[in-house]
Design a protein around this motif. Structure first.
Motif, short mmCIF file in Angstrom:
data_model
loop_
_atom_site.label_atom_id
_atom_site.label_comp_id
_atom_site.label_asym_id
_atom_site.label_seq_id
_atom_site.Cartn_x
_atom_site.Cartn_y
_atom_site.Cartn_z
N VAL A 5 0.83 -1.21 0.00
CA VAL A 5 0.00 0.00 0.00
C VAL A 5 0.87 1.25 0.00
O VAL A 5 0.62 2.21 -0.76
CB VAL A 5 -0.95 -0.01 1.21
N ILE A 6 1.90 1.27 0.84
CA ILE A 6 2.77 2.46 0.92
C ILE A 6 3.50 2.67 -0.40
O ILE A 6 3.56 3.80 -0.92
CB ILE A 6 3.78 2.28 2.08
N ILE A 7 4.05 1.61 -0.97
CA ILE A 7 4.81 1.75 -2.22
C ILE A 7 3.91 2.13 -3.38
O ILE A 7 4.26 2.98 -4.21
CB ILE A 7 5.58 0.44 -2.51
N VAL A 8 2.71 1.52 -3.46
CA VAL A 8 1.78 1.87 -4.53
C VAL A 8 1.35 3.34 -4.41
O VAL A 8 1.29 4.05 -5.43
CB VAL A 8 0.55 0.94 -4.49
N PHE A 9 1.09 3.80 -3.21
CA PHE A 9 0.72 5.21 -3.03
C PHE A 9 1.86 6.12 -3.45
O PHE A 9 1.65 7.11 -4.19
CB PHE A 9 0.36 5.47 -1.56
N ALA A 10 3.08 5.81 -3.02
CA ALA A 10 4.23 6.66 -3.37
C ALA A 10 4.49 6.64 -4.87
O ALA A 10 4.71 7.69 -5.49
CB ALA A 10 5.47 6.18 -2.61
N PHE A 11 4.43 5.47 -5.49
CA PHE A 11 4.69 5.38 -6.92
C PHE A 11 3.56 6.01 -7.74
O PHE A 11 3.81 6.55 -8.82
CB PHE A 11 4.88 3.92 -7.33
N SER A 12 2.32 5.93 -7.26
CA SER A 12 1.22 6.58 -7.97
C SER A 12 1.40 8.09 -7.99
O SER A 12 1.15 8.74 -9.02
CB SER A 12 -0.12 6.21 -7.32
N ARG A 13 1.80 8.64 -6.86
CA ARG A 13 2.08 10.08 -6.82
C ARG A 13 3.26 10.42 -7.72
O ARG A 13 3.28 11.46 -8.38
CB ARG A 13 2.37 10.52 -5.39
N LEU A 14 4.24 9.52 -7.76
CA LEU A 14 5.42 9.75 -8.58
C LEU A 14 5.08 9.71 -10.07
O LEU A 14 5.64 10.47 -10.87
CB LEU A 14 6.48 8.70 -8.26
N GLU A 15 4.15 8.84 -10.45
CA GLU A 15 3.78 8.71 -11.85
C GLU A 15 3.25 10.02 -12.43
O GLU A 15 3.52 10.36 -13.59
CB GLU A 15 2.73 7.61 -12.01
N HIS A 16 2.49 10.75 -11.63
CA HIS A 16 1.86 11.98 -12.12
C HIS A 16 2.65 13.24 -11.74
O HIS A 16 2.14 14.35 -11.89
CB HIS A 16 0.44 12.09 -11.56
N SER A 17 3.86 13.04 -11.25
CA SER A 17 4.71 14.17 -10.90
C SER A 17 5.56 14.58 -12.11
O SER A 17 5.45 14.02 -13.20
CB SER A 17 5.61 13.80 -9.72
#
Length: 452
Positions: free
Chosen positions: A287-299
């Motif tokens: 959950v933590i990694i998916v949240f961080a990577f999801s934010r990273l994808e749209h950054s």
């Protein structure tokens, strides 16, 4: 004279544009399915022997099994070619009819518009992931922890490298080995004593940093490489890690492996042999990694990766620092592998270099392709399904044939749905443009005709 020349040129152009019946996509897909059926029939039959090398072919051609497999292949092809479009048009008609009502909003639109609904659905999925495994048998709980959850973490990291940045990496499992040996080193399980022994929880950030550094070391010499050349170099990196782990007896323990790795401990509680505490830990980490990577994808970083994947030359011409962002992709993608390596080593308590064979790198790549490159939900679903499939076939299919059926499923997916099970919208557009011959849609290969 000019009229005749123009007519001749038109006829020549028409001949070039003409597509023969055997060049039609539908016929090509049928040919691919027939070849696949024959290969599966040969590979799942009787094993050959030194006295009769063609025993498998004699047993399988012809045979009842061959005709059954051919019938299944033709049925899949016919369903996809003749039934898929009517079903799609019918569903579109129903959807258009429903959405014409002014007060009706589809579930997908609601999820896209309302963030609270979206977060509610995600919370429900997490709750189900925490509750349902407790009702399973011990065997399936072990499969969830030792295989599904571990490979999900690996696939999420590889998705950053290959799905977002377009860097073909065939040696990604080497970072998993780095994470596992980091756990063994910092917990005092290797022949070499660490400067200080750490708790397994504290090893996780240390292993992430170690894998970040390893990712940079891999990425630095490969900055000018693309496609097949990059794949070969990453494959060599995996073999270097594997051979060092196998031969450095005084540091890694060599072929004997690493025994007695302590389990996780927190506030006086030591994780038992029961896999469920590790499952809860892995769900939290996912959950933590998916949240961080999801934010990273749209950054800004994610958009830079997209630009590099679609056209690295154009990205550099528009001011994107391709060197820095490619290194970031290697490093950030490797970090999740370090987390998976620490949890795996602590859970099983023993591993050796054979746990990090090159086949595992190919499997992780296959999971990402099957689920859908660039799509986090697709990677999660695709990885879980493909890891679950060989296990469900355990009592029905001989061990030597399980991965043959897995490979056949991957080939079918690549024939009929190359974008993956749950693709990203961007990847769907790229493949559609590639089929239509528009631009360099496949960013992991050279443009048609070579680099301009």
């Amino acid at each position: 004279m000019s009229t005749q020349t123009s007519s001749a040129r038109s006829e020549a152009a028409a001949r070039l544009r003409k597509v023969n019946w055997y060049q039609q996509p539908m016929v090509k897909r049928l040919f691919g399915m027939l070849v696949l059926a024959l290969v599966v029939n040969a590979m799942t039959g009787e094993q050959g022997s030194s006295s009769d090398l063609f025993l498998s072919l004699k047993d399988g051609f012809p045979s009842t099994r061959m005709w059954i497999i051919l019938a299944i292949a033709i049925a899949i092809w016919a369903t996809r070619e003749f039934a898929a479009e009517p079903v799609k048009s019918g569903s579109r008609s129903v959807r258009d009819l429903v959405t014409q009502a002014p007060a009706v909003v589809t579930v997908r639109e609601r999820l896209q518009r309302d963030k609270w609904t979206r977060w509610g659905v995600l919370a429900l999925v997490v709750v189900l992931a925490l509750v349902i495994p407790g009702q399973l048998t011990g065997y399936w709980q072990t499969v969830l922890v030792d295989q599904i959850a571990i490979f999900v973490l690996l696939a999420i990291g590889l998705n950053v490298v290959i799905g977002w940045a377009g860097l073909l990496d065939l040696g990604f499992f080497a970072f998993f080995a780095v994470g596992a040996y980091s756990a063994a080193y910092w917990t005092g399980s290797l022949p070499v004593e660490p400067p200080i022994e750490l708790n397994n929880f504290l090893v996780i950030p240390v292993a992430m940093v170690t894998c970040l550094i390893a990712g940079v070391l891999l990425g630095a010499p490969t900055l000018r490489l693309r496609g097949d050349y990059l794949a070969i170099v990453t494959l060599g990196f995996h073999e270097i890690v594997y051979i060092v782990a196998k031969n450095a007896d005084n540091f890694t323990g060599g072929p004997q492996g690493v025994p007695q790795i302590p389990p996780f401990k927190a506030f006086g509680y030591e994780f038992p042999v029961d896999p469920m505490p590790y499952w809860y830990l892995l769900v939290a980490l996912v959950v933590i990694i998916v949240f961080a990577f999801s934010r990273l994808e749209h950054s800004r970083v994610g958009r830079a990766w997209t630009a590099i994947r679609e056209d690295e030359v154009a990205a550099a011409a528009n001011g994107v620092d391709t060197i820095r962002f490619k290194l970031l992709a290697f490093a950030i993608g490797a970090s999740s592998s370090g987390v998976a390596g620490v949890v795996y080593a602590s859970k099983v308590g023993y591993f050796n270099p054979e746990n990090f064979a090159i086949l595992n790198s190919i499997l992780v790549l296959a999971y990402v392709l099957f689920g859908g490159m660039g799509s986090i939900p697709g990677v999660l679903v695709g990885t879980a399904f493909l890891v679950w499939l060989p296990e469900i076939l355990r009592d029905k299919v001989p061990p030597s044939d399980r991965y043959m059926y897995l490979g056949a499923l991957l080939v079918v997916m690549m024939i009929f749905r190359p974008q993956g099970l749950w693709p990203s919208k961007r990847r769907q557009r790229e493949l559609k443009q590639a089929e239509e011959g528009i631009g360099d849609a496949d960013a992991m290969s050279e443009p048609a005709g070579g680099r301009i």
